[in-house]
Design a protein around this motif. Structure first.
Motif, PDB file in Angstrom:
ATOM      1  N   TRP A 107      -2.640  -7.831  -9.872  1.00 37.39           N
ATOM      2  CA  TRP A 107      -3.183  -6.392 -10.314  1.00 37.39           C
ATOM      3  C   TRP A 107      -3.510  -5.743  -8.869  1.00 37.39           C
ATOM      4  O   TRP A 107      -3.965  -6.805  -7.719  1.00 37.39           O
ATOM      5  N   PRO A 108      -3.423  -4.499  -8.683  1.00 37.27           N
ATOM      6  CA  PRO A 108      -3.760  -3.996  -7.458  1.00 37.27           C
ATOM      7  C   PRO A 108      -5.169  -3.953  -7.159  1.00 37.27           C
ATOM      8  O   PRO A 108      -6.006  -3.907  -8.185  1.00 37.27           O
ATOM      9  N   SER A 143       2.405  -6.084  -9.748  1.00 37.94           N
ATOM     10  CA  SER A 143       2.259  -6.178 -11.161  1.00 37.94           C
ATOM     11  C   SER A 143       1.153  -5.263 -11.593  1.00 37.94           C
ATOM     12  O   SER A 143       0.188  -5.014 -10.961  1.00 37.94           O
ATOM     13  N   ASN A 144       1.295  -4.335 -12.794  1.00 34.63           N
ATOM     14  CA  ASN A 144       0.370  -3.437 -13.018  1.00 34.63           C
ATOM     15  C   ASN A 144       0.030  -2.231 -12.011  1.00 34.63           C
ATOM     16  O   ASN A 144      -1.096  -1.694 -11.820  1.00 34.63           O
ATOM     17  N   PHE A 145       0.940  -2.017 -11.098  1.00 34.36           N
ATOM     18  CA  PHE A 145       0.672  -0.878 -10.181  1.00 34.36           C
ATOM     19  C   PHE A 145       1.208   0.350 -10.805  1.00 34.36           C
ATOM     20  O   PHE A 145       2.261   0.426 -11.288  1.00 34.36           O
ATOM     21  N   TRP A 146       0.307   1.356 -10.715  1.00 34.82           N
ATOM     22  CA  TRP A 146       0.542   2.817 -10.989  1.00 34.82           C
ATOM     23  C   TRP A 146       1.081   3.456  -9.888  1.00 34.82           C
ATOM     24  O   TRP A 146       1.204   2.983  -8.877  1.00 34.82           O
ATOM     25  N   THR A 147       1.335   4.568 -10.202  1.00 33.57           N
ATOM     26  CA  THR A 147       2.103   5.432  -9.039  1.00 33.57           C
ATOM     27  C   THR A 147       1.399   5.638  -7.699  1.00 33.57           C
ATOM     28  O   THR A 147       1.662   5.692  -6.610  1.00 33.57           O
ATOM     29  N   GLU A 148       0.008   5.666  -7.960  1.00 29.84           N
ATOM     30  CA  GLU A 148      -0.840   5.924  -6.819  1.00 29.84           C
ATOM     31  C   GLU A 148      -1.006   4.949  -5.882  1.00 29.84           C
ATOM     32  O   GLU A 148      -1.420   4.798  -4.847  1.00 29.84           O
ATOM     33  N   HIS A 149      -0.798   3.653  -6.720  1.00 32.52           N
ATOM     34  CA  HIS A 149      -0.980   2.265  -5.958  1.00 32.52           C
ATOM     35  C   HIS A 149       0.525   2.035  -5.134  1.00 32.52           C
ATOM     36  O   HIS A 149       0.511   1.739  -4.059  1.00 32.52           O
ATOM     37  N   LEU A 150       1.465   2.277  -5.724  1.00 32.29           N
ATOM     38  CA  LEU A 150       2.836   2.222  -5.228  1.00 32.29           C
ATOM     39  C   LEU A 150       2.873   3.226  -4.108  1.00 32.29           C
ATOM     40  O   LEU A 150       3.637   2.859  -3.270  1.00 32.29           O
ATOM     41  N   ASP A 151       2.426   4.597  -4.220  1.00 37.70           N
ATOM     42  CA  ASP A 151       2.662   5.614  -3.116  1.00 37.70           C
ATOM     43  C   ASP A 151       1.833   5.238  -2.019  1.00 37.70           C
ATOM     44  O   ASP A 151       2.465   5.153  -0.860  1.00 37.70           O
ATOM     45  N   ALA A 152       0.812   4.623  -2.183  1.00 34.72           N
ATOM     46  CA  ALA A 152      -0.088   3.980  -0.855  1.00 34.72           C
ATOM     47  C   ALA A 152       0.428   2.728  -0.160  1.00 34.72           C
ATOM     48  O   ALA A 152       0.698   2.624   1.005  1.00 34.72           O
ATOM     49  N   LEU A 153       1.108   1.853  -1.102  1.00 38.65           N
ATOM     50  CA  LEU A 153       1.889   0.840  -0.647  1.00 38.65           C
ATOM     51  C   LEU A 153       3.001   1.015   0.308  1.00 38.65           C
ATOM     52  O   LEU A 153       3.209   0.412   1.477  1.00 38.65           O
ATOM     53  N   LEU A 154       3.665   2.113  -0.305  1.00 37.57           N
ATOM     54  CA  LEU A 154       4.836   2.387   0.360  1.00 37.57           C
ATOM     55  C   LEU A 154       4.758   2.913   1.932  1.00 37.57           C
ATOM     56  O   LEU A 154       5.814   3.192   2.702  1.00 37.57           O
ATOM     57  N   GLN A 155       3.508   3.476   2.011  1.00 37.53           N
ATOM     58  CA  GLN A 155       3.306   4.134   3.418  1.00 37.53           C
ATOM     59  C   GLN A 155       3.230   3.094   4.494  1.00 37.53           C
ATOM     60  O   GLN A 155       3.685   3.490   5.500  1.00 37.53           O
ATOM     61  N   THR A 156       2.969   1.796   4.233  1.00 37.97           N
ATOM     62  CA  THR A 156       3.033   0.810   5.082  1.00 37.97           C
ATOM     63  C   THR A 156       4.138  -0.119   4.772  1.00 37.97           C
ATOM     64  O   THR A 156       4.326  -1.032   6.075  1.00 37.97           O
ATOM     65  N   ALA A 157       4.699  -0.322   3.844  1.00 37.61           N
ATOM     66  CA  ALA A 157       5.502  -1.581   3.563  1.00 37.61           C
ATOM     67  C   ALA A 157       6.888  -1.521   4.070  1.00 37.61           C
ATOM     68  O   ALA A 157       7.580  -0.308   4.464  1.00 37.61           O
ATOM     69  N   LYS A 158       7.014  -2.363   4.658  1.00 34.50           N
ATOM     70  CA  LYS A 158       8.583  -2.553   5.418  1.00 34.50           C
ATOM     71  C   LYS A 158       9.749  -2.872   4.227  1.00 34.50           C
ATOM     72  O   LYS A 158      10.942  -2.512   4.495  1.00 34.50           O
TER      73      LYS A 158
END
Length: 283
Positions: A107-108, A143-158
């Motif tokens: 969970w995020p 798991s259970n990530f909404w778009t807002e959680h994915l958007d934030a993660l993709l800012q730093t994810a390699k």
């Protein structure tokens, strides 16, 4: 096609075996039965408290490790860089495995639990990227990530998440999130595919099932597969375990797919990433 190629080129079976609530002797037996029935994707999580049972079931199956695709998840209480590394190593020990095929953030972190949830998720993800580079994990996802959680993660994810495991079933399938993931090359994996049993009361699904001479659960699983999502039904009975595998000999029409798409809400767990599982600040 019974497999999907992930964005990291690893291959995941489109149909797997869920183990939620399958613990101890029951868990060992059900995993062994599932593997004997042809399942190669086995899904568990640290929070399920059954990794030891799943590991024993895998070992008892006698199947070559390389033929299996094993998923587990890091729980909310282990959010952080060092905590994630410890959690993964503990899961490996309990499962009696040298590597995990897919490791997910269960969970995020959210604003009700973390003062800086974006940083918390990013730190967990950084640990998972490092573990993947070490070879302890083949694929990493959420798991259970909404778009807002994915958007934030993709800012730093390699590394872009390979999978987002979400609640996805007739009556609640999150089409906007599903499309977002598709647009970003993230495979959807469906948990609670049978809507906590609520699908069995649907006349619409029953009529479609009768037309194809299939069960309602087979229709629901087939509908998920035709959406291009991985599905992980769970059961502890031999007949159901085998029945849930028998979904590749028929196909739902476009009209049937849309009819199921448009079903009113049913079987929704009520578990939302922004408020679940608790409202207590961790940091």
């Amino acid at each position: 096609m019974n497999t999907i190629t992930l964005n990291d080129k690893n291959i995941i079976p489109i149909l797997g075996f869920g183990t939620y609530k399958a613990t101890e002797t029951e868990g060992v037996k059900s995993v062994k039965t599932a593997i004997a029935s042809g399942y190669r994707l086995i899904d568990t999580a640290a929070k399920y408290e059954n990794e030891e049972a799943v590991g024993k079931g895998i070992k008892a199956s006698g199947i070559d490790r390389a033929e299996l695709f094993v998923t587990t998840k890091v729980w909310r209480e282990d959010m952080g860089y060092e905590q994630t590394i410890r959690a993964l190593n503990e899961s490996l020990k309990k499962l009696q495995l040298d590597y995990i095929d897919l490791y997910l953030i269960h969970w995020p972190a959210n604003e009700l639990n973390y003062s800086n949830w974006q940083k918390t998720n990013a730190e967990v993800w950084r640990a998972m990227e490092d573990l993947q580079a070490e070879g302890k994990i083949k694929s990493i996802g959420v798991s259970n990530f909404w778009t807002e959680h994915l958007d934030a993660l993709l800012q730093t994810a390699k590394v872009v998440p390979a999978v987002n495991q979400i609640e996805f079933h007739p009556g609640y399938w999150q089409p906007e999130l599903t499309q977002y993931c598709k647009d970003h090359g993230i495979v959807i994996e469906a948990w609670s595919p049978l809507a906590r049993g609520k699908i069995f009361g649907s006349d619409v699904l029953n009529n479609i099932a009768q037309k194809h001479n299939k069960s309602i659960s087979q229709v629901a699983i087939r509908w998920i597969i035709q959406h291009g999502a991985v599905v992980i039904p769970k059961s502890t009975t031999v007949a159901r375990i085998q029945e849930n595998m028998d979904v590749f000999g028929f196909e739902l029409s476009e009209d049937e797919m849309k009819t199921i798409d448009d079903l009113p809400e049913m079987g929704f767990s009520g578990e939302l990433p922004n408020i679940w599982p608790d409202r207590v600040k961790v940091d």
